[in-house]
Design an enzyme around this catalytic site. Structure first.
Site, PDB file in Angstrom:
ATOM      1  N   CYS A  91     -11.560   4.535   0.815  1.00  0.00           N
ATOM      2  CA  CYS A  91     -12.486   4.902  -0.254  1.00  0.00           C
ATOM      3  C   CYS A  91     -12.989   6.332  -0.054  1.00  0.00           C
ATOM      4  O   CYS A  91     -12.228   7.276  -0.198  1.00  0.00           O
ATOM      5  CB  CYS A  91     -13.630   3.883  -0.327  1.00  0.00           C
ATOM      6  N   HIS A 127     -11.100  -1.755  -0.092  1.00  0.00           N
ATOM      7  CA  HIS A 127     -11.752  -1.844   1.220  1.00  0.00           C
ATOM      8  C   HIS A 127     -11.206  -2.978   2.088  1.00  0.00           C
ATOM      9  O   HIS A 127     -11.732  -4.091   2.043  1.00  0.00           O
ATOM     10  CB  HIS A 127     -13.250  -2.062   1.022  1.00  0.00           C
ATOM     11  N   GLU A 169     -11.695  -3.421   5.148  1.00  0.00           N
ATOM     12  CA  GLU A 169     -12.696  -3.842   6.152  1.00  0.00           C
ATOM     13  C   GLU A 169     -13.648  -4.895   5.594  1.00  0.00           C
ATOM     14  O   GLU A 169     -14.405  -5.497   6.359  1.00  0.00           O
ATOM     15  CB  GLU A 169     -13.448  -2.620   6.700  1.00  0.00           C
TER      16      GLU A 169
END
Lengths: 252, 794, 86
Positions: A98, A207, A209
């Protein structure tokens, strides 16, 4: 997937914090869940502390007020990251997520740029992606063509580049992730993530994560209903990016 | 600098007792101005007048509401206080959640700034409540917003909805705070007075709790964060009288602009200050700015403070001392630091590139003394500014029109005669309900908020409560939900407030959490109108009584009065936030069913209660009495839901509230796109109601749960043992191999288009099948539910 | 094709977080010559045909009603440019 064991378990992966970075603690958690040791790196420091790989996490560094990533790329640490990522021999694996991806494009480690989403809104949703290239430092634990679901959340997520660059990215197999089923933000050729020529630097807008723990990722929101004929997401599809780099380090 | 002003020093004020002061223009009443003179024994200086006027405003002093708000403190038992580490009166209350962790949460209004400039008003609303949380020593971990707009088709709603939603998103997303819940309501009654109530939650270890007090004589007072500009002072006339050249008044901003990046840096910087233990006391700067921070810190501490105001870093160098004291510039904090820690404090500021200025020190003089370049311009007892403001017991009486309104029940209305009854009519009614502005999907709003950041979100909208993990090892976590129903409160403010608490409490319990504490944001019209004052008094009485009955204390909140335009006030809107506790958020219960063959149970009984309901609202009826509140039933229902969640008996739960059973079933089915077969005839027979009432009544104390076959006996035994009404109303319909196959799949390998389409052909479309009445394919239900907001707002 | 340029700036008394962030970054890359940065917006309105007084007046109206938020921004320029100088 089970965390890797052996030598890679000792891997130290740096997670950079810029002022305004938001997902640094999440990226560190993902590194830990993958079986490596996260190392916090401060943008103002001049040393990479001998880390084996670096993650530039998401957020709004410097508020994204000028352009996303435009100010962060001048951070002292970014000079070190750029040099190490382009070092001949064993270049440093770098993952930009991002805002981190945006920093990598501003730093010219990756081509193209990001502009506002087509609908002009901040957009948070569970996003289905196709893994196009499963041979980069950060994607070798996937199979090419595989579909995964991880969260997408950004304001400036529309990837743009000129036609020549896009053709080159496609031709060189450097499109790593592509939005599947629907293009959420108007990105050229539905590109969600790309790599450099060597495959050690990868940037993506969604994302990973935030899809590393069951119950705290895409399966907790129910937004999967947007995917029509897609089974419920596992919620942990993102973890493989982090185990991939451990595998890279193990092999190297 | 000093020659630019006619500096009104304390000495000058004593010498010129007869100077005209613009106290009325600053919003003070004559008796208040006289009180100030009595307190000081002289006329106030211009700077003192500025301080008193902002600190004695309704907004800061709660002068009209205080006498009623006391009930939140009075109607509290020792048991209710057991888990309270910090109660009402601080920036926010703090609740002990065990394992050494504590949680602070609070809701606050930013209504009128959001009407003036929706984007910045809503954004700075988020900023303000988050600073309240930081100043307790906590890391903010979640936000949510209760929003109320006018009619969805009113032209101004475009400006307000776009501005407010993007303002909240822009600020909250940039701070890295997951937005996990809230409300979006459309009602012409809020035309001209939209409500923006922002809630924030923070967590901290017990030892990290910080309070707003200035203790330790000789400790230093420091202001840090953004520079001070002329924000939020609206060019009040006292300031013009202060300025040297009155023909050239300096321009003052009409609205405040938020800087979320500055606030994000401020959060991290404060957390580093707390971790390094370098601040003794801390206070955020919100309304009344430095006036509030200095007087509150001083009066809560050793009683005195000395400040040199020219040390304040200014964004606008033309500000006068009074303006500096009143400025509400955002993203500022004030702290008290020991001289030994000053260097450590400065090092942390430098690391984060945050500006700071040492303003003065703590004294034991019991006086707040503020100097301007060495000349005394304020010398007051800080308690008289911060805590001993005026208190009004305003007259109130029950409105005459209420009797007639309460007599006009839905049952007696023409609309009731025309209620849908046949299968097709009921099906159309469900579609109409689920696409209506208040019941439609709020995805268009919530998809503009980041719900994932921080990686601890276990549930978010559209589930009943937002659920956040606090401890990654143990899974300890919290649930938060807000609720209010202006129509219920309009019909009966006492019960309306109790109903708001009952629903927020039920939402938290439905997610599986044990309700622990309450925060409230009380939005009303003018307290100077005795009928509105009555609504306000009744609401507080109702909420305080209900808190006592449910055993959950109010830990803090906010009052917003004067929400009215041209004499038309908003309906009473007490927004209630409830905080709940999970031993392990892994046990949380989502609001949608998934697994084929699971049994659906309706808990609680259903009465004919359509007054004030969403259905009545759709048909333009507002009258009668809101649904009855029985808090002992809510408590029992909560215990059942919490136990069932903890013991793994239920896989889905959703409460029955606005929109009735029709809304509950629709939302549960749409949550994961899984259908069900439901029978309501037995329910109608048991409770003596018709199908319409079964589907649309808003009787409280109800929930629908999905129970695995293997758990059914254990679950029904538990309900039976507790004597709680439960009825099996259906089964989840999700055959293996259907698009929503129940099997848990991981990453899907390369998609096999052929087999996918083959599968789609052989399987029936998922539907909500209310047997004997109607079958609604989920595709059409979803289209109705999700199409509304995009159709209006793009 | 002739165009009308509209410049919009945040009002001087209003906080400009964008400008502030840039002002903070400049010295970090060794550019110390600036004391303040304000970030505004520039709009270019293309016109088919001649720019009449009426069109220019429309541009002024657009500038104050749509292109700027008069609560926080000022229109600092509404000017005709021809392509040669653009």
């Amino acid at each position: 997937m089970a965390p890797l064991e052996g030598d890679a378990a000792g891997a130290r992966i740096g997670v950079v914090t810029f002022p305004g970075t938001l997902d640094d603690r999440d990226a560190a958690r993902a590194v830990r869940l993958a079986g490596a040791t996260p190392v916090n790196l401060w943008h103002g420091d001049g040393s990479l502390q001998d880390v084996d790989a670096v993650v530039l996490p998401g957020g709004f560094s410097y508020g994204d007020y000028l352009r996303a990533g435009a100010i962060s790329r001048f951070a002292p640490l970014m000079g070190k990251v750029t040099a190490a990522a382009e070092a001949p021999g064993s270049p440093l694996p770098v993952l930009g997520i991002c805002n981190g991806f945006q920093v990598l494009t501003e730093a010219h480690l990756l081509p193209g740029s990001m502009v506002k989403n087509e609908n002009l809104h901040f957009m948070c949703r569970d996003q289905k992606l196709t893994v196009e290239n499963a041979s980069t430092s950060w994607t070798n634990q996937f199979t090419a063509g595989e579909q995964i679901v991880i969260p997408l959340k950004n304001q400036d997520g529309q990837f743009i580049a000129d036609e020549h660059t896009l053709d080159q990215l496609e031709g060189d197999g450097r499109v790593v992730f592509r939005y599947a089923e629907s293009n959420p933000n108007g990105s050229r050729r539905s590109i969600a993530g790309i790599s450099n020529a060597a495959g050690n630097v990868v940037g993506l807008m969604p994302h990973p994560e935030h899809a590393v723990e069951p119950g705290f990722g895409p399966d907790s929101s129910g937004a999967d209903r947007r995917f029509g004929d897609t089974p419920l997401a596992s919620g942990t599809d993102g973890l493989s990016l982090f185990t991939s780099v451990l595998n890279t380090l193990l092999v190297a | 600098m000093t020659e630019e002003f006619n500096l009104d020093t304390v000495e000058h004020a004593s010498r010129t007792p007869d100077s005209e002061l613009p106290w009325a223009d600053l919003g003070l009443r004559e008796n208040e101005f006289e009180d100030i003179q009595t307190i000081l024994g002289r006329r106030p200086t211009a700077a003192e007048l500025a301080m008193y006027s902002v600190m004695w405003s309704e907004h800061c002093s709660y002068k009209s509401s205080k006498v009623h708000l006391r009930q939140f403190g009075d109607k509290v038992s020792e048991a209710m206080k057991q888990h309270l580490l910090v109660g009402i009166g601080e920036n926010a209350g703090v609740v002990d959640i065990g394992e050494g962790w504590s949680v602070t949460f609070k809701i606050e209004s930013h209504n009128s700034p959001s009407m003036v400039e929706p984007f910045q008003g809503a954004a700075t609303g988020v900023g303000g409540i988050v600073r309240d949380i930081i100043s307790m020593g906590a890391r903010p971990v979640a936000v949510m917003d209760a929003l109320r707009f006018g009619g969805i088709d009113h032209p101004d709603s475009q400006r307000l909805v776009h501005g407010i939603v993007s303002g909240i998103g822009s600020y909250g997303n940039s701070l890295g705070l997951p937005n996990v819940g809230g409300e979006v309501v459309f009602d012409p009654a809020y035309q001209g007075n939209p409500l923006v109530n922002a809630l924030a939650v923070g967590v901290m270890r017990h030892e990290d709790i910080r309070l707003a007090n200035a203790s330790g004589v000789g400790n230093k007072v420091v202001l840090f964060g953004a520079r001070t500009g002329g924000d939020g002072i609206g060019g009040a006339s006292v300031l013009a009288s202060e300025s040297f050249d009155s023909s050239k008044p300096s321009k003052r901003p009409a609205v405040q602009v938020g800087d979320p990046f500055a606030e994000k840096v401020l959060i991290e910087c404060c957390l580093e200050l707390f971790a390094a233990s370098v601040v003794e006391g801390i206070q955020d700067l919100g309304a009344a700015g430095i006036s509030c921070a200095t007087s509150e810190l001083a009066s809560n501490g050793d009683g005195g403070m000395h400040v040199e105001l020219t040390n304040v870093l200014l964004r606008d160098p033309t500000l006068t001392p009074g303006e500096i004291l009143m400025s509400e510039s955002q993203e500022r904090m004030m702290a008290v630091v020991t001289p030994e820690n000053a260097a450590a404090f400065e090092a942390i500021m430098d690391k984060w590139n945050v500006e700071y200025s040492w303003l003065g020190e703590v004294t034991d003089t019991e006086r707040l003394v503020i100097e301007w370049d060495g000349e005394e311009i304020v010398n007051v007892d800080p308690k008289t500014v911060a805590h001993e403001g005026p208190v009004y017991d305003r007259p109130y009486h029950r409105p005459d029109w209420l009797d007639e309104l309460q007599k006009s029940s839905f049952r007696a209305s023409k609309q009731h005669q025309e209620r849908p009854q046949s299968g097709p009519e009921l099906a159309a009614a469900v579609l109409e309900l689920m696409s209506s502005p208040n019941m439609c999907s709020k995805d268009w709003v919530t998809n503009q908020y980041d719900r994932y950041v921080q990686g601890n979100t276990a549930l978010a909208m559209p589930d009943d409560a937002g659920v956040i993990r606090v401890d990654e090892e143990s899974g300890l976590g919290i649930a938060v939900s807000t609720d209010a129903n202006g129509r219920y409160s309009y019909l009966n403010p006492y019960d309306g407030a109790r109903l708001a608490l009952a629903e927020a409490y039920r939402n938290v319990a439905t997610s599986g959490a044990k309700p622990m504490a309450v925060t409230d944001c009380l939005n009303f019209g003018s307290p100077e109108d005795p009928e509105i004052m009555w609504q306000f008094a009744e609401s507080i009485r109702g909420l305080a009584d209900a808190c006592q009955e449910l055993g959950v204390p109010v830990t803090g909140g906010n009052v917003s009065l004067y929400n009215q335009t041209s004499g038309v006030a908003i309906p009473p809107t007490p927004v209630v936030g409830v905080l709940g506790l999970f031993d392990d958020v892994g046990r949380r219960t989502p609001s949608g069913w998934r697994d084929d063959g699971q049994a659906l149970y309706l808990l609680g009984t259903t009465a004919d209660e359509l007054d004030g309901s969403e259905w009545a609202n759709l048909r333009g009826h507002l009258g009668g009495q809101p649904p009855a509140v029985d808090l002992s039933i809510e408590k029992q229902l909560g215990e059942i839901l919490i136990n069932a969640s903890r013991d793994g008996m239920i896989d889905a739960a959703h409460d029955v509230s606005e929109g009735g059973l029709a809304a509950t079933l629709s939302e549960m089915a749409l949550r994961f796109g899984v259908g069900a077969r439901v029978g309501i005839d037995e329910l109608c027979e048991r409770d003596g109601i018709d199908a319409f009432t079964a589907l649309f009544s808003e009787t409280q104390g109800r929930a629908v749960v999905s129970v695995a076959r293997t758990e059914e006996v254990r679950f029904t035994d538990m309900c039976t043992a507790r004597g709680f009404a439960h009825l099996r109303i259906g089964v989840v319909d999700n055959p293996p191999g259907s698009p929503r196959g129940a099997e848990r799949l991981g990453r899907s390998p390369v998609v096999d288009q052929a087999s996918a389409s083959e599968r789609a052909e052989t399987q029936p479309e998922p539907a909500l099948d209310v047997q004997g009445h109607f079958t609604l394919p989920l595709a059409s239900l979803r289209e109705a539910h999700e199409g509304t907001l995009p159709a209006y707002f793009g | 094709m002739p165009r009308i340029v509209v410049d919009v700036m945040p009002k001087p008394e209003i906080l400009d977080p964008q400008g502030k962030a840039i002002a903070g970054a400049l010295p970090r890359i060794g550019l110390n010559g600036f004391s303040e940065v304000r970030q505004g917006k520039r709009f270019e309105l293309a016109v088919d045909g001649d720019i009449t007084d009426e069109v220019l007046e429309q541009a002024r109206t657009a500038a104050t009603t749509l292109l700027s938020n008069p609560v926080i921004e000022d229109v600092t320029r509404v000017e005709v440019i021809d392509d040669g100088s653009a």
